[in-house]
Design a protein around this motif. Structure first.
Motif, mmCIF file in Angstrom:
data_model
loop_
_atom_site.group_PDB
_atom_site.id
_atom_site.type_symbol
_atom_site.label_atom_id
_atom_site.label_comp_id
_atom_site.label_asym_id
_atom_site.label_seq_id
_atom_site.Cartn_x
_atom_site.Cartn_y
_atom_site.Cartn_z
ATOM 1 N N GLY A 1 30.991 29.431 23.591
ATOM 2 C CA GLY A 1 30.302 29.780 22.355
ATOM 3 C C GLY A 1 30.072 28.620 21.414
ATOM 4 N N GLU B 1 26.233 38.612 25.631
ATOM 5 C CA GLU B 1 25.657 37.626 24.716
ATOM 6 C C GLU B 1 26.792 36.830 24.100
ATOM 7 O OE1 GLU B 1 22.576 36.845 23.614
ATOM 8 O OE2 GLU B 1 21.607 38.207 25.068
ATOM 9 N N ASN C 1 27.083 34.020 21.374
ATOM 10 C CA ASN C 1 26.347 33.178 20.430
ATOM 11 C C ASN C 1 27.249 32.260 19.619
ATOM 12 O OD1 ASN C 1 23.785 34.187 21.076
ATOM 13 N ND2 ASN C 1 24.217 36.033 19.870
ATOM 14 N N ASN C 2 28.537 32.562 19.586
ATOM 15 C CA ASN C 2 29.462 31.743 18.800
ATOM 16 C C ASN C 2 30.868 31.934 19.364
ATOM 17 O OD1 ASN C 2 30.523 34.186 17.691
ATOM 18 N ND2 ASN C 2 28.746 34.245 16.335
ATOM 19 N N TYR D 1 28.091 26.043 22.062
ATOM 20 C CA TYR D 1 26.650 25.786 22.124
ATOM 21 C C TYR D 1 25.951 27.077 22.511
ATOM 22 C CZ TYR D 1 27.604 20.742 22.367
ATOM 23 O OH TYR D 1 28.011 19.473 22.114
ATOM 24 N N ARG D 2 24.663 27.144 22.172
ATOM 25 C CA ARG D 2 23.846 28.251 22.662
ATOM 26 C C ARG D 2 22.936 27.731 23.743
ATOM 27 N NH1 ARG D 2 21.155 32.177 18.202
ATOM 28 N NH2 ARG D 2 22.897 32.243 16.760
ATOM 29 N N CYS E 1 28.702 26.420 26.598
ATOM 30 C CA CYS E 1 27.833 27.598 26.505
ATOM 31 C C CYS E 1 28.659 28.867 26.705
ATOM 32 C CB CYS E 1 26.728 27.545 27.558
ATOM 33 S SG CYS E 1 25.566 26.207 27.308
ATOM 34 N N ASP F 1 32.317 35.493 19.573
ATOM 35 C CA ASP F 1 31.879 36.332 20.692
ATOM 36 C C ASP F 1 32.716 36.032 21.928
ATOM 37 O OD1 ASP F 1 29.961 37.399 19.106
ATOM 38 O OD2 ASP F 1 28.302 36.195 19.900
#
Lengths: 255, 433
Positions: A58, A75, A77-78, A60-61, A55, A81
């Motif tokens: 990035g 944030e 998200n991937n 998994y979300r 998480c 990021d």
């Protein structure tokens, strides 16, 4: 648990939850990490260590919870990021493209380009030679695809990739699983060196002995939930085993 | 540091001649097979196979499949497949044919043979091909439908869209500027061909020098100087030899006479003129260079190969593999449309069955050229050479007089055997199959 005198944590994972289908892989887990600190993540297979850490990287979300970096909510998200926040990950599977050579893998996703936007192969290889000279001076196979490398050599490519780009937060998922004793020692030395430089490191490992040696604190997970976080110096290897197997905090630390 | 020690790590140890030249042995093998094939056909046909005329025809017949094969390399390298290229070619061709015969002349109020019409028709066709390719890529990359299914559907859909657009009719004659891209109707002539040979040679040699300089600047090992020289010489001889062959194919005197009459002149006594390089072949050469640069020197190309080698690693490295899939299929669509220009211009008409079974030829060319269906491995020059070998085999057998069914049986077997040889070769050299 966390010492109040150390200022803002580098990373705070707060109440992270993630379910796959009906299975709660990570269940409201809160962990933090300070600069210059190594936090070990322990637990059985399927305890949720790798899922939790993915998480942050990035891959998994998360379903719920929040991630703070230097006190600010971010944030992720991937993987892009995560890289933007100077989070680098060395995956258990190493995540190398086997058909490409060491420098192509090292710079994958962040290739050096020249004035007209073409990949500068020579520059990349020169940089790779430089960093490998520091990490693994015996490394010679610069133009061979990484499929032709040994486990240790592949590992050093993966580590070089994480270290080269000035990571502030490093995630290592079983970095020594495929290595011999000498290469394991090399990784241990590297972790010490990076600690001194002020990086924060999450280390996922099965080897309790190694966790005792390398980590400052250990967070133990079982069935997706956090059992507890302890200062490694305060506990014995048996205490840690007890946490992993029985899911109980050691008696002398129980408040 | 003395000059000697600085230079010491920069020269390699003594090796074999081929190792020093650093020529891909696999490429060498393919060229060898191709040469043997040509010589065999030449022997059987009493020297009719290796004539300037036949070589000229061979090159213009290869272009259409070769153009698409370069795109197929990217598709297969990213572990996908595209079965719709022949149909996509047909739809693009139909769109361009209708645009230039039925729509644009009226719309613009100009004649059928206006250069504007040709240019606009080609732009519309290229946009159509790219858009369809991108759409299929979106289905594959974002909706995660297997490429095999998407393009199998596309094979049917676009074949019949083309049929619907033209009501199944042959559309023609096509615009005379458009026909320049077909091969024999558009060649550079002698002077321009030689000029091209010169420019190409200078550019290739310059690239060699620049690459060596860059390596030396970063103190990396380089080939011995004699090896660089030998490669440079080989390149120059190949380019000039190829151009000499195409120039040697003379325009028939009747046709020359008509050309002079069209210009309002009289054909001088004893005047001859060679065809030179066809524009379509020139296009293929430029495309091959561009695609090779894209595959080796751009991030896009690097990501294509990384994704093919390990999709998870690519994703975790921050590569947007979904968008990459869209781009790869869009590029394939663009190349299908480009191929459609060449194919329909060569036939001087759009026909309803244009591009039929091209998907198989294109995939075969890429695979014979060393593109591994398991992904991550493939070269542009390999695919073009693959297309050339397939075409030589086909027209050689036709020339010898092999029955049509046997021609296809042989081509099919060659495809399977080529892949077997490739697997064995990779096993022996320790590479990934």
């Amino acid at each position: 648990m966390s010492s109040p005198d150390r200022g803002t944590p580098l990373v705070e994972l707060r109440d992270i939850s993630l379910a796959f289908g009906g299975i709660q892989a990570v269940d409201r887990v809160t962990v933090d990490l300070y600069p210059g600190e190594v936090v070990g993540l322990l637990g059985h297979n399927g305890a949720g260590k790798s899922t939790l850490i993915k998480c942050l990287s990035g891959a998994y979300r998360m379903d719920s919870g929040e991630i703070r970096i230097n006190g600010e909510k971010v944030e992720i998200n991937n993987p892009r990021d995560a890289r933007r926040h100077n989070i680098e990950t060395i995956y258990q599977t190493l995540a190398l493209a086997d058909n490409l050579d060491a420098s192509a893998n090292l710079f994958l996703g962040r290739e050096l380009t020249n004035a007209i936007g073409m990949i500068d192969e020579a520059q990349m290889e020169a940089e790779t030679r430089r960093i490998m000279g520091r990490l693994n001076p015996n490394f010679r196979k610069f133009s061979a695809p990484v499929s032709a490398l040994s486990g240790g050599q592949r590992q050093s490519v993966a580590i070089a990739r994480a270290v080269y780009f000035n990571a502030k937060i490093l995630i290592m998922d079983e970095p020594t699983a495929a290595l011999g004793p000498q290469e394991t020692r090399m990784v241990a030395e590297l972790i010490d060196e990076l600690k001194r430089q002020g990086l924060g490191i999450f280390l996922i490992d099965h080897d309790i002995h190694q966790v005792k040696q390398l980590c400052d604190r250990a967070a133990v997970m079982k069935n997706g939930a956090l059992v507890g976080i302890v200062e490694v110096a305060d506990v014995t290897e048996d205490d840690l085993l007890g946490m992993i197997i029985a899911g109980k905090r050691p008696e002398h630390l129980a408040a | 540091m003395t000059a000697a020690t600085a230079h010491a790590p920069a020269t390699q140890k003594k090796k074999g001649v081929f190792a020093a030249l650093e020529i891909d042995t696999r490429l060498l093998g393919m060229i060898g097979a191709f040469v043997v094939l040509c010589l065999a056909f030449n022997f059987i046909t009493d020297g009719r196979f290796l004539t300037p005329r036949n070589i000229f025809n061979l090159t213009i017949q290869t272009v259409s499949v070769a153009i698409m094969a370069t795109g197929m390399v990217f598709i297969i390298v990213t572990r996908h497949i595209d079965l719709s290229v022949g149909s996509l070619l047909a739809t693009s061709s139909a769109v361009m044919a209708m645009a230039q015969t039925a729509i644009l002349p009226d719309l613009l109020g100009v004649g059928l043979d206006s250069p504007t019409v040709a240019a606009l028709a080609i732009v519309i066709g290229l946009m159509t091909g790219t858009a369809i390719g991108a759409f299929q890529g979106w289905l594959v990359g974002y909706l995660l439908i297997p490429a095999f299914i998407v393009t199998l559907g596309g094979l049917l859909v676009w074949r019949n869209v083309a049929w619907y657009l033209t009501s199944g009719q042959t559309i023609g004659p096509l615009n005379e500027y458009y026909l320049l891209f077909g091969g024999i109707n558009g060649t550079l002539g002698e002077t321009l061909s030689w000029a091209f040979a010169l420019v190409a040679t200078v550019a290739a040699l310059w690239a060699l020098v620049a690459s060596r300089r860059n390596k030396v600047a970063h103190e990396m090992p380089v080939k011995p100087l004699w090896a660089e020289g030998a490669i440079g010489l080989l390149i120059a001889v190949t380019i000039f030899g190829f151009v000499a062959l195409l120039v040697a194919y003379q325009i028939p005197s009747g046709r020359l006479e008509r050309m002079f009459v069209a210009r309002g002149e009289v054909l001088p006594e004893g005047f001859t003129q060679g065809y030179g390089i066809p524009i379509s072949v020139l296009m293929l050469i430029v495309l091959a260079v561009l695609m090779t640069v894209v595959s080796r020197k751009t991030r896009f190309g690097r990501y294509v190969f990384a994704t093919g080698g390990n999709p998870d690693a690519a994703e975790l490295s921050g590569i947007n593999t979904r968008m990459l899939t869209v781009k790869v299929f869009a590029l394939m669509g663009f190349l299908c449309a480009l191929s459609a220009v060449v194919a329909s211009a060569r036939l001087t008409n759009h026909t309803n069955d244009i591009g039929t079974l091209d998907e198989l030829r294109v995939i075969a060319a890429a695979v014979i050229g060393g593109t591994a269906l398991s992904g991550g491995v493939g070269t542009i020059y390999g695919a073009i050479l693959g297309a050339l070998i397939m075409q030589s085999l086909q027209s050689g057998m036709a020339m010898v007089g092999v029955d049509a069914p046997f021609q296809n049986i042989v081509v099919g077997m060659v495809l399977v055997v080529a892949v077997l040889v490739d697997i064995l070769y990779r096993k022996r050299t320790g590479g990934k199959a």
